[in-house]
Design an enzyme around this catalytic site. Structure first.
Site, mmCIF file in Angstrom:
data_model
loop_
_atom_site.group_PDB
_atom_site.id
_atom_site.type_symbol
_atom_site.label_atom_id
_atom_site.label_comp_id
_atom_site.label_asym_id
_atom_site.label_seq_id
_atom_site.Cartn_x
_atom_site.Cartn_y
_atom_site.Cartn_z
ATOM 1 N N ASN A 1 0.808 -1.214 -0.013
ATOM 2 C CA ASN A 1 0.015 -0.143 0.003
ATOM 3 C C ASN A 1 0.963 1.303 0.041
ATOM 4 O O ASN A 1 1.405 1.494 0.977
ATOM 5 C CB ASN A 1 -0.837 -0.066 1.301
ATOM 6 C CG ASN A 1 -1.828 1.368 1.315
ATOM 7 O OD1 ASN A 1 -1.854 2.014 0.510
ATOM 8 N ND2 ASN A 1 -2.415 1.358 2.650
ATOM 9 N N LYS B 1 -0.155 4.269 -0.105
ATOM 10 C CA LYS B 1 -0.557 5.462 0.286
ATOM 11 C C LYS B 1 -0.388 6.577 -0.332
ATOM 12 O O LYS B 1 -0.351 6.393 -1.566
ATOM 13 C CB LYS B 1 0.048 5.698 1.896
ATOM 14 C CG LYS B 1 -0.013 4.319 2.825
ATOM 15 C CD LYS B 1 0.080 4.442 4.189
ATOM 16 C CE LYS B 1 -0.051 3.102 4.908
ATOM 17 N NZ LYS B 1 0.282 3.131 6.207
ATOM 18 N N HIS C 1 -9.468 1.330 5.020
ATOM 19 C CA HIS C 1 -8.196 1.544 5.690
ATOM 20 C C HIS C 1 -8.203 2.357 6.939
ATOM 21 O O HIS C 1 -9.183 3.415 6.861
ATOM 22 C CB HIS C 1 -7.066 2.103 4.736
ATOM 23 C CG HIS C 1 -5.632 1.996 5.294
ATOM 24 N ND1 HIS C 1 -5.184 2.769 6.324
ATOM 25 C CD2 HIS C 1 -4.498 0.946 5.110
ATOM 26 C CE1 HIS C 1 -3.855 2.346 6.481
ATOM 27 N NE2 HIS C 1 -3.665 1.535 5.869
ATOM 28 N N GLU D 1 -6.573 4.774 8.067
ATOM 29 C CA GLU D 1 -6.443 6.096 7.531
ATOM 30 C C GLU D 1 -7.503 6.731 7.016
ATOM 31 O O GLU D 1 -7.710 8.074 7.304
ATOM 32 C CB GLU D 1 -5.029 6.258 6.979
ATOM 33 C CG GLU D 1 -3.702 5.996 7.712
ATOM 34 C CD GLU D 1 -2.646 5.346 7.114
ATOM 35 O OE1 GLU D 1 -2.653 5.344 5.691
ATOM 36 O OE2 GLU D 1 -1.615 4.889 7.702
ATOM 37 N N GLU E 1 -5.161 -5.112 10.535
ATOM 38 C CA GLU E 1 -4.159 -4.102 10.399
ATOM 39 C C GLU E 1 -4.571 -3.555 12.054
ATOM 40 O O GLU E 1 -5.419 -2.571 12.161
ATOM 41 C CB GLU E 1 -4.337 -3.085 9.444
ATOM 42 C CG GLU E 1 -3.948 -3.840 8.111
ATOM 43 C CD GLU E 1 -3.333 -2.468 7.254
ATOM 44 O OE1 GLU E 1 -2.302 -2.764 6.539
ATOM 45 O OE2 GLU E 1 -4.234 -1.536 6.981
ATOM 46 N N GLY F 1 2.870 1.878 11.058
ATOM 47 C CA GLY F 1 4.027 3.095 10.664
ATOM 48 C C GLY F 1 4.773 3.035 11.855
ATOM 49 O O GLY F 1 5.474 4.312 12.306
ATOM 50 N N SER G 1 3.543 -2.415 10.088
ATOM 51 C CA SER G 1 5.153 -2.706 10.426
ATOM 52 C C SER G 1 5.749 -4.093 9.905
ATOM 53 O O SER G 1 6.562 -4.642 10.575
ATOM 54 C CB SER G 1 5.552 -2.277 11.875
ATOM 55 O OG SER G 1 5.236 -1.116 12.224
ATOM 56 N N GLY H 1 3.019 -1.211 4.265
ATOM 57 C CA GLY H 1 3.057 0.272 3.768
ATOM 58 C C GLY H 1 4.466 0.789 3.756
ATOM 59 O O GLY H 1 5.096 0.435 2.507
#
Ligand code: 13P
Length: 249
Positions: A9, A11, A100, A102, A169, A175, A208, A229
């Site tokens: 991903n 992003k 997601h 985010e 996730e 992250g 991660s 990510g």
């Protein structure tokens, strides 16, 4: 049979020039794995990169695909800034990330809108990757299962489980470098599977994931792949993830 899916991903990273540079370095590193395994390898890129990347992977083994990171529920309409499933289909896309954390955290995505977006993707033959996961606070308050069950119950209402990928996730692991213990990720993914009508849905872990932990993650029996990510942005590290060491279960 559960198919393994290794997805990046990106992003909001990479211009077209940077995306081209990535693939020039990445492809030779994964060519052999693409040719010799059944794994689905996938990069979910920003919209502006999609037309170029789709035409680019048309010349690579078929198990390398490009996906989007969101899709609207309507086919068209007055929805400034959104992209519809027919627009993705026109490009030849077969995958899209939906829900997601985010999107949920920063853009007001709810289980109801996630459900509508999933339906639209499926209606147009696109496989959605539904993201679920708990916050640190929910985990600390022993709300992990309740949170995920609610996301699944509302998100998957009237959804075809034969054309679906789920990504677990945990938000606190995204992250942060703070990976969920692989045993724990395996446990939660097992619980997610028990909630499904179709036990063969591919369920990924995300948060991660990196070259240093990919082999351990992929050795877990319930985990069918990863959604990556940061480590998917760099060709050598994402290639190492794609080339994980397989362990027969
Ligand atoms: P990181 O791999 O950077 O933790 O991000 C995970 C993620 O959000 C993938 O969708």
């Amino acid at each position: 049979m559960r198919r393994i899916a290794i997805a990046g991903n990106w992003k909001m990273y990479k211009t077209q020039r940077e995306a081209k540079e990535f693939f020039t370095d990445f492809l030779p590193l994964v060519q052999n794995r693409l040719e010799t395994s059944e794994d689905q390898v996938l990069i979910c890129a920003p919209y502006t990169n999609l037309p170029f990347l789709v035409s680019f992977v048309a010349h690579t083994p078929a198990n390398l695909a490009i996906g989007a990171q969101n899709v609207h529920w309507a086919d068209s309409g007055a929805f400034t800034g959104e992209i519809s499933a027919p627009m993705l289909v026109e490009l030849g896309l077969k995958f899209v990330i939906i829900g997601h954390s985010e999107r949920r955290q920063f853009f007001g995505e709810t289980d109801a809108t996630v459900n509508q977006r999933l339906k639209s993707a499926q209606k147009h033959g696109i496989t959605p990757i539904l993201c679920v996961g708990e916050t640190k606070q929910q985990r600390d308050q022993n709300q992990t299962e309740a949170c995920i069950y609610a996301q699944l119950e509302h998100g998957l209402k009237d959804i075809d489980q034969n054309n679906l990928i789920i990504a677990y996730e945990p938000i606190w692991a995204i992250g942060t470098g703070d990976t969920c213990d692989t045993d724990e990720a395996n446990r939660v993914i097992g619980l997610i599977r028990k909630q499904l009508q179709n036990p063969n849905v591919t369920i990924q872990y995300g948060g991660s994931v990196k070259p240093e932990n990919i082999d351990e993650i992929m050795a877990q029996p319930e985990i069918d792949g990863v959604l990556v990510g940061g480590a998917s942005l760099e060709p050598v590290s994402f290639a190492r993830i794609v080339n994980y060491t397989a362990i027969a279960h």
